[in-house]
Design a protein around this motif. Structure first.
Motif, PDB file in Angstrom:
ATOM      1  N   THR A 234       0.746  -1.151  -0.202  1.00  0.00           N
ATOM      2  CA  THR A 234      -0.016   0.065  -0.003  1.00  0.00           C
ATOM      3  C   THR A 234       0.761   1.341  -0.025  1.00  0.00           C
ATOM      4  O   THR A 234       0.146   2.315  -0.108  1.00  0.00           O
ATOM      5  CB  THR A 234      -1.024  -0.043   1.305  1.00  0.00           C
ATOM      6  OG1 THR A 234      -0.046  -0.252   2.357  1.00  0.00           O
ATOM      7  CG2 THR A 234      -1.860  -1.255   1.165  1.00  0.00           C
TER       8      THR A 234
ATOM      9  N   TRP B 297      -4.621  -5.850  -3.029  1.00  0.00           N
ATOM     10  CA  TRP B 297      -4.491  -4.186  -3.229  1.00  0.00           C
ATOM     11  C   TRP B 297      -4.667  -3.817  -4.527  1.00  0.00           C
ATOM     12  O   TRP B 297      -5.269  -2.801  -4.836  1.00  0.00           O
ATOM     13  CB  TRP B 297      -3.079  -3.726  -2.729  1.00  0.00           C
ATOM     14  CG  TRP B 297      -2.861  -2.401  -2.731  1.00  0.00           C
ATOM     15  CD1 TRP B 297      -1.793  -1.692  -3.847  1.00  0.00           C
ATOM     16  CD2 TRP B 297      -3.476  -1.260  -2.237  1.00  0.00           C
ATOM     17  NE1 TRP B 297      -1.970  -0.297  -3.412  1.00  0.00           N
ATOM     18  CE2 TRP B 297      -2.978  -0.051  -2.552  1.00  0.00           C
ATOM     19  CE3 TRP B 297      -4.439  -1.348  -1.202  1.00  0.00           C
ATOM     20  CZ2 TRP B 297      -3.473   1.127  -2.063  1.00  0.00           C
ATOM     21  CZ3 TRP B 297      -4.890  -0.121  -0.785  1.00  0.00           C
ATOM     22  CH2 TRP B 297      -4.271   1.161  -0.997  1.00  0.00           C
TER      23      TRP B 297
ATOM     24  N   THR C  63      -8.402  -3.903  -5.164  1.00  0.00           N
ATOM     25  CA  THR C  63      -8.969  -2.733  -4.386  1.00  0.00           C
ATOM     26  C   THR C  63      -8.833  -1.391  -5.148  1.00  0.00           C
ATOM     27  O   THR C  63      -9.823  -0.533  -5.137  1.00  0.00           O
ATOM     28  CB  THR C  63      -8.274  -2.542  -3.070  1.00  0.00           C
ATOM     29  OG1 THR C  63      -8.646  -3.700  -2.366  1.00  0.00           O
ATOM     30  CG2 THR C  63      -8.856  -1.594  -2.364  1.00  0.00           C
ATOM     31  N   THR C  64      -7.693  -0.884  -5.544  1.00  0.00           N
ATOM     32  CA  THR C  64      -7.298   0.180  -6.270  1.00  0.00           C
ATOM     33  C   THR C  64      -8.185   0.316  -7.624  1.00  0.00           C
ATOM     34  O   THR C  64      -8.573   1.307  -7.888  1.00  0.00           O
ATOM     35  CB  THR C  64      -5.971   0.406  -6.666  1.00  0.00           C
ATOM     36  OG1 THR C  64      -5.380  -0.770  -7.306  1.00  0.00           O
ATOM     37  CG2 THR C  64      -5.228   0.598  -5.278  1.00  0.00           C
TER      38      THR C  64
ATOM     39  N   TRP D  22     -11.877   1.199  -6.679  1.00  0.00           N
ATOM     40  CA  TRP D  22     -12.231   2.291  -6.035  1.00  0.00           C
ATOM     41  C   TRP D  22     -12.780   3.518  -6.712  1.00  0.00           C
ATOM     42  O   TRP D  22     -13.894   3.891  -6.030  1.00  0.00           O
ATOM     43  CB  TRP D  22     -10.783   2.673  -5.425  1.00  0.00           C
ATOM     44  CG  TRP D  22     -11.167   4.109  -4.294  1.00  0.00           C
ATOM     45  CD1 TRP D  22     -10.966   5.203  -4.493  1.00  0.00           C
ATOM     46  CD2 TRP D  22     -11.575   3.705  -3.006  1.00  0.00           C
ATOM     47  NE1 TRP D  22     -11.247   6.047  -3.488  1.00  0.00           N
ATOM     48  CE2 TRP D  22     -11.682   4.919  -2.760  1.00  0.00           C
ATOM     49  CE3 TRP D  22     -12.015   2.429  -2.330  1.00  0.00           C
ATOM     50  CZ2 TRP D  22     -12.138   5.227  -1.062  1.00  0.00           C
ATOM     51  CZ3 TRP D  22     -12.475   3.006  -0.856  1.00  0.00           C
ATOM     52  CH2 TRP D  22     -12.503   4.235  -0.553  1.00  0.00           C
TER      53      TRP D  22
ATOM     54  N   PRO E  88     -16.703   2.163  -4.662  1.00  0.00           N
ATOM     55  CA  PRO E  88     -16.020   2.112  -3.430  1.00  0.00           C
ATOM     56  C   PRO E  88     -16.155   1.227  -2.286  1.00  0.00           C
ATOM     57  O   PRO E  88     -15.523   0.679  -1.807  1.00  0.00           O
ATOM     58  CB  PRO E  88     -15.943   3.771  -2.981  1.00  0.00           C
ATOM     59  CG  PRO E  88     -17.238   4.294  -3.682  1.00  0.00           C
ATOM     60  CD  PRO E  88     -17.158   3.465  -4.902  1.00  0.00           C
TER      61      PRO E  88
ATOM     62  N   ALA F 258     -14.773  -1.932  -3.382  1.00  0.00           N
ATOM     63  CA  ALA F 258     -13.555  -1.927  -3.253  1.00  0.00           C
ATOM     64  C   ALA F 258     -13.005  -2.173  -1.621  1.00  0.00           C
ATOM     65  O   ALA F 258     -12.156  -2.976  -1.441  1.00  0.00           O
ATOM     66  CB  ALA F 258     -12.734  -0.494  -3.837  1.00  0.00           C
ATOM     67  N   ALA F 259     -13.853  -1.525  -0.731  1.00  0.00           N
ATOM     68  CA  ALA F 259     -13.747  -1.616   0.731  1.00  0.00           C
ATOM     69  C   ALA F 259     -13.654  -3.029   1.094  1.00  0.00           C
ATOM     70  O   ALA F 259     -13.136  -3.647   1.782  1.00  0.00           O
ATOM     71  CB  ALA F 259     -14.429  -0.773   1.319  1.00  0.00           C
TER      72      ALA F 259
ATOM     73  N   PHE G  83     -10.816  -5.436  -0.264  1.00  0.00           N
ATOM     74  CA  PHE G  83      -9.827  -5.217   0.721  1.00  0.00           C
ATOM     75  C   PHE G  83      -9.842  -5.826   1.991  1.00  0.00           C
ATOM     76  O   PHE G  83      -8.938  -6.519   2.517  1.00  0.00           O
ATOM     77  CB  PHE G  83      -9.661  -3.623   0.949  1.00  0.00           C
ATOM     78  CG  PHE G  83      -8.352  -3.174   1.776  1.00  0.00           C
ATOM     79  CD1 PHE G  83      -7.081  -3.417   1.089  1.00  0.00           C
ATOM     80  CD2 PHE G  83      -8.329  -3.037   3.213  1.00  0.00           C
ATOM     81  CE1 PHE G  83      -5.841  -2.866   1.965  1.00  0.00           C
ATOM     82  CE2 PHE G  83      -7.265  -2.652   3.910  1.00  0.00           C
ATOM     83  CZ  PHE G  83      -6.034  -2.606   3.369  1.00  0.00           C
TER      84      PHE G  83
END
Length: 421
Positions: A198, A346, A349-350, A353, A357, A360-361, A364
């Motif tokens: 990250t 990761w 997730t990115t 996002w 979002p 994505a959360a 993660f």
């Protein structure tokens, strides 16, 4: 307690429990309630059965057993009012004392790592502190991530405080969780991992996925150092077990150590282009081979068949030595696996996002939960495998006899209370 006493099992004393024949039952009841003497009877034998094994001469009865030397005087004071005594005896030849690893304080929480493998022989050193250090270091190398290490420390606090209650039975594991959490954070800093790549923490050494060869070299070098420590500890144990013959000729003694260190020095000299070091290492390795062959040959009884058997065993020792070092490559392999999972989570997730979002959360969170549970279990099992198969096989050559003190069964206590009432 001196450092020498801390590195060996509890010192045992051979004793005789002596009492007037008329009060033998009362003295044995005190001994059974204390639960610190191992007798010839089973540890849960009834009082009457234990009394029948006593040697009676006139008005005096006695039973022989083993007990920790540090509590002899205390037990002697307890049985004295009934006319009993605890008499130290000479240790019989050829009979090994039972083993009891120290269990006071933090040491008791760490002892299961060694006890699960087997009972430490009474003559050997207790490897518990060194074994725990090796275990958590190997775990951390395979599970390096600062964020996951912090979660392991949180789990350690919960285990220590017995929260949640349904996990209270795992309370004794809290020191392992602390050690694993700290080493996981240490290697996470070296890898630059904080719940994956990250960027929260800098890379202090290398990213596993960017330079796997460096990670593999470090894993093999670390494994070689751990094996060297195991060989040195094995030499000490062989000496304590059987003197110089067992020390010199055992593949887990001087013979195996000379072969291991000799080959290591020879390879280092070849790599560094130091001819003198390579030559010295070769000579040391040859000496180790000769000593090991001599031990195998003598153990096989000599002759042509003994020579053939010794050659086969010698070949097996050399092959296994290389396999043992190579086995530590799994430290790098599972370190790469953990880093790959973190990188995938990761990246996902990115990638999600901007458009989603919440997804994505969730990705993660679930990805790190998966890594923390499954990967932590895999790393723990693999570290235990390396500990037992690669390291303890050099430290131990035989299994000891566990200390099993006699305890007065509850039925005997109830009968005693009824008769006194």
């Amino acid at each position: 307690m001196s450092w020498r006493e801390a590195l060996r099992p509890v010192r045992m004393e051979r004793v005789a429990i002596v009492a007037p024949a008329r009060s033998l039952g009362d003295v044995l009841r005190i001994v059974g309630e204390a639960g610190v003497v191992e007798l010839a009877t089973p540890p849960d034998a009834q009082l009457q059965a234990v009394s029948k094994t006593a040697v009676v001469r006139g008005e005096v009865a006695a039973l022989a057993g083993w007990m920790p030397a540090e509590v002899v005087s205390e037990l002697a004071g307890q049985v004295a009012p009934e006319g009993g005594a605890v008499v130290p005896l000479a240790r019989p030849r050829g009979k090994e004392a039972p083993s009891l690893l120290r269990s006071e304080g933090l040491r008791g929480n760490l002892a299961p790592l060694v006890n699960t493998y087997g009972t430490t022989p009474y003559a050997d050193l207790d490897p518990t502190p060194l074994a725990v250090c090796a275990y958590v270091l190997m775990f951390g190398m395979m599970f390096g991530d600062v964020g996951h290490g912090l979660l392991l420390l949180v789990a350690a606090v919960g285990l220590y405080r017995k929260r949640p209650r349904r996990l209270s039975r795992l309370h004794r594991a809290w020191p392992f969780a602390v050690g694993a959490g700290l080493t996981t954070m240490l290697f996470g800093l070296l890898y630059g991992e904080f719940f994956g790549p990250t960027g929260v923490v800098p890379v202090l050494w290398v990213r596993p996925l960017a330079d796997p060869i460096a990670l593999l070299a470090a894993a093999l070098a670390g494994g070689a150092l751990l094996l060297a420590a195991a060989y040195l500890l094995g030499v000490v144990n062989r000496w304590r077990e059987g003197g110089w013959p067992a020390t010199l000729y055992s593949p887990a003694g001087v013979a195996g150590s000379a072969l291991f260190f000799g080959l290591g020095f020879a390879l280092l000299g070849w790599y560094a282009n130091l001819g003198w070091l390579a030559a010295a290492g070769s000579v040391i390795a040859v000496v180790g081979l000769i000593l090991a062959f001599t031990g195998f040959y003598a153990g096989a009884g000599g002759g042509a068949s003994g020579t053939a058997q010794a050659m086969i065993q010698l070949f097996d020792v050399v092959v296994r030595l290389g396999a043992n070092v190579a086995s530590f490559a799994r430290l790098a392999a599972f370190g790469l696996t953990h880093a790959a999972i973190g990188s995938i989570v990761w990246s996902a997730t990115t990638g999600l996002w901007a458009a989603a979002p919440f997804a994505a959360a969730a990705t993660f969170l679930l990805g790190n939960v998966l890594a923390l549970t499954i990967e932590a279990l895999v790393a723990g099992v693999q570290a235990l495998r390396l500990e037992y198969y690669e390291l303890f096989s050099r430290v131990f050559q035989a299994e000891g006899r566990p200390f099993r003190p006699w305890h007065l069964p509850s039925t005997s206590k109830e009968a005693a209370s009824c008769s006194s009432g």
